[in-house]
Design a protein around this motif. Sequence first.
Motif, short mmCIF file in Angstrom:
data_model
loop_
_atom_site.label_atom_id
_atom_site.label_comp_id
_atom_site.label_asym_id
_atom_site.label_seq_id
_atom_site.Cartn_x
_atom_site.Cartn_y
_atom_site.Cartn_z
N ARG A 1 0.86 -1.18 0.00
CA ARG A 1 0.00 0.00 0.00
C ARG A 1 0.90 1.23 0.00
O ARG A 1 1.86 1.30 0.77
N SER A 97 -3.21 13.23 -0.11
CA SER A 97 -3.99 12.01 -0.22
C SER A 97 -3.88 11.46 -1.63
O SER A 97 -3.60 12.19 -2.58
N SER A 99 -5.70 8.65 -4.55
CA SER A 99 -6.89 7.91 -4.94
C SER A 99 -6.57 6.98 -6.10
O SER A 99 -5.97 7.41 -7.10
N TYR A 100 -6.99 5.73 -5.97
CA TYR A 100 -6.92 4.78 -7.07
C TYR A 100 -8.30 4.57 -7.69
O TYR A 100 -8.47 3.72 -8.57
N GLY A 101 -9.26 5.34 -7.22
CA GLY A 101 -10.62 5.16 -7.69
C GLY A 101 -10.88 5.85 -9.02
O GLY A 101 -10.01 6.50 -9.59
N SER A 110 -13.14 12.17 -7.07
CA SER A 110 -12.64 10.83 -6.85
C SER A 110 -12.62 10.53 -5.35
O SER A 110 -12.70 11.43 -4.52
N ALA A 111 -12.53 9.27 -5.01
CA ALA A 111 -12.55 8.86 -3.60
C ALA A 111 -11.11 8.74 -3.10
O ALA A 111 -10.38 7.81 -3.47
N PHE A 112 -10.71 9.66 -2.26
CA PHE A 112 -9.36 9.64 -1.69
C PHE A 112 -9.39 8.84 -0.40
O PHE A 112 -10.13 9.17 0.53
N ASP A 113 -8.57 7.80 -0.34
CA ASP A 113 -8.62 6.95 0.84
C ASP A 113 -7.25 6.58 1.39
O ASP A 113 -7.15 5.74 2.30
N ILE A 114 -6.20 7.16 0.85
CA ILE A 114 -4.86 6.95 1.39
C ILE A 114 -4.34 8.31 1.82
O ILE A 114 -4.33 9.25 1.02
N TRP A 115 -3.89 8.40 3.08
CA TRP A 115 -3.59 9.70 3.66
C TRP A 115 -2.18 9.74 4.26
O TRP A 115 -1.69 8.75 4.80
#
Length: 125
Positions: A1, A97, A99-101, A110-115
């Motif tokens: 990740r 951040s 996003s892989y979305g 887009s959906a940012f989920d790694i911070w």
Amino acid sequence: RVHLVESGGGSVQAGGSLRLSCAASRITSRPNCMGWFRQAPGKGRELVATVHRGGGSKYYGDSVKGRFTISLDNAQNTVYLQLHSPKPDDTGMYSCSASYGPYDYGCENSAFDIWGQGNQVTVSS
């Protein structure tokens, strides 16, 4: 990740300049979008700027448009946020951040989920 680490925060006087950096590591594939967010004390998180992985498509929030610049160095796996003439209202915790979305409607949607861990910026008047 992927792992994100910000640097470059600190104190700056209004009208000055500051550059934030966000270095990405443990990359197996490049994120579709990178973004900068901020949160001021007592307020919700605000999207500041985004950039597509190609570096060409950028979005800026209304409050920073024309004053901040987001840029991407894919060779260094680093995204930058240049604060030009910041104001005291720009004070807050700045986080980058990834996003892989999907980004069909722009990286700003887009959906940012790694911070990253966040970096404090304080602008004094």
